[in-house]
Scaffold this motif. Sequence first.
Motif, short mmCIF file in Angstrom:
data_model
loop_
_atom_site.label_atom_id
_atom_site.label_comp_id
_atom_site.label_asym_id
_atom_site.label_seq_id
_atom_site.Cartn_x
_atom_site.Cartn_y
_atom_site.Cartn_z
N ASP A 10 50.30 72.63 52.83
CA ASP A 10 50.19 71.12 52.85
C ASP A 10 50.48 70.30 51.22
N SER A 11 50.61 71.42 50.44
CA SER A 11 51.16 70.79 49.06
C SER A 11 51.61 71.85 48.11
N LEU A 52 56.82 70.29 53.11
CA LEU A 52 56.36 69.41 51.98
C LEU A 52 57.52 68.22 51.85
N ASP A 53 57.04 67.36 50.89
CA ASP A 53 58.00 66.12 50.67
C ASP A 53 59.03 66.47 49.45
N ALA A 56 64.10 64.97 49.09
CA ALA A 56 64.90 63.70 48.78
C ALA A 56 66.03 63.93 47.88
#
Lengths: 336, 186
Positions: A10-11, A52-53, A56
């Motif tokens: 999660d990170s 994960l983000d 972009a």
Amino acid sequence: MENFTYARADSPEAAIRAAADGAVFAAGTTELVNWMRLGIVAPPALTDISGLDLAAIALADDGATLTVGALATLNAVGTAPPVRTHAPALAEAALKAASPQLRNRATLGGNVLQRTRCPYFRAEAAGEGRMPWPCNKRVAGSGCVAREAPFDRAALFGWTDDCVATQPSDPVVALAALDAVARVQGPDGIREVAMRDFHLDQQEGGAATETRLAPGEMILGYRIPVDAAARGSAYLKVRERESYEYAMVSAAVCLDHADGTIRALRIALGSVAQKPWRLPQTEAALAGAALDEETVQAAMDAALRDARPLPGQGWKPRLAANAATRAVMMAGGIVR
Amino acid sequence: MTTRPHDHPGEAMPATRFVLNGTDRAVTHEARVTLLDLLRERLGATGTKKGCAEGACGACTVLLDGERVNACMVLAAAVHGREVTTVEGLAAADGTLHAVQRAFVEQDALQCGYCTPGQVVSAVACIREGHAGSEVEIAEWMSGNLCRCAAYPQIVAAVQQAAAELGTPQGGASGAVQSTAPAARA
């Protein structure tokens, strides 16, 4: 394939901690699953970073930097308007890689970490004792059968008698020509690595060490400086069929030109070494030169005189020189 | 370094819940199992074919949250919480074939048929992405589906026929590849 444990990170920090305990990062898994099937790796654990983000794609407000997250898929990279406008070589390289289905899964972070397509390296063999032939990447010290075999995809530059493999990625060639910088995170924090130096040829890293990525480090994304040459970039992939095939050679060119004169030029060749092969002397020599095929071809022919083709591959330096020349003409809008 | 308490422990036998062709499914399986093997061996969804099992042939193409992927390269655990559409999910409940399926029949776009489920699913996505504008564009964007009977001309014709019937989405070939809902029904 051996079983393993699977967990979602999660990170980035959680994934990096898992990697310190032996886990392997998993995102699109279009390479990892094959590695596990072939017995190239047999990790005890996977840490899935795909949530994960880090996907972009954006142009900075000042227009001078394009950022692409490591989890951006190749189709996303290839179709994103900022990439197509400000780094077209990267967009073209992404869309000329693999197939539409694979490009929906394969990420720009994982793509640069793919390994050679040398068929001897990719033998299906679980465990060292089961390799059917020598390969120093699979079994250190066993030898290199590709060096002697009728294998026409060997490196032209940087190879040693221990290994003649090439790095097959398309995007990595564009990233190197674009002077992209990778942001990587490891147990000790975040650092940056220039993509032209990210990979190692065999003279730098031996048969086994292929990148400057330290164990447990993951790629977060890339920073691409946007200049006139980047906006005027092009990628040419030469292959035995029109689509869905690895390159015989490829070339990425970033070109700034005006009034028939080259103002700035950056060139990277692909599939000729275990790293994207920049041509710094040629780039310097052509700055200020006329943007015509004869001039560029002469410079590329000179650049390829340093190539060391294996027997039976004498055609490859000429193909690389011609591809580089044509890529410059494409970037200059002189040919399509 | 030891794993900190708040990190999720890995599972050797993950429990995966996902939506398959509109139906909730839950399966506990070895972590190494691919989506392809889960579909075929555990869920009886054998329409999706296993050709090369290395991401080369496209016979195992399915839609994951509306995007085409090679099921042989996707770990089953990675589809937790997501939607998968296979060739079985394309036709309407009453058996009416999807426009792409009908086009493959009418254009005779197959011989042995082994690659056909993957071709059909891939074609559904190809048309939806806006990559069916010309024969050349279809050949490029269907290149991830190999047909060893070489029915390629008929496959291209089938994709063209279905694209004409379904219409091309806004944005065209240069538009972004959109993640969309599961396959539209005919």
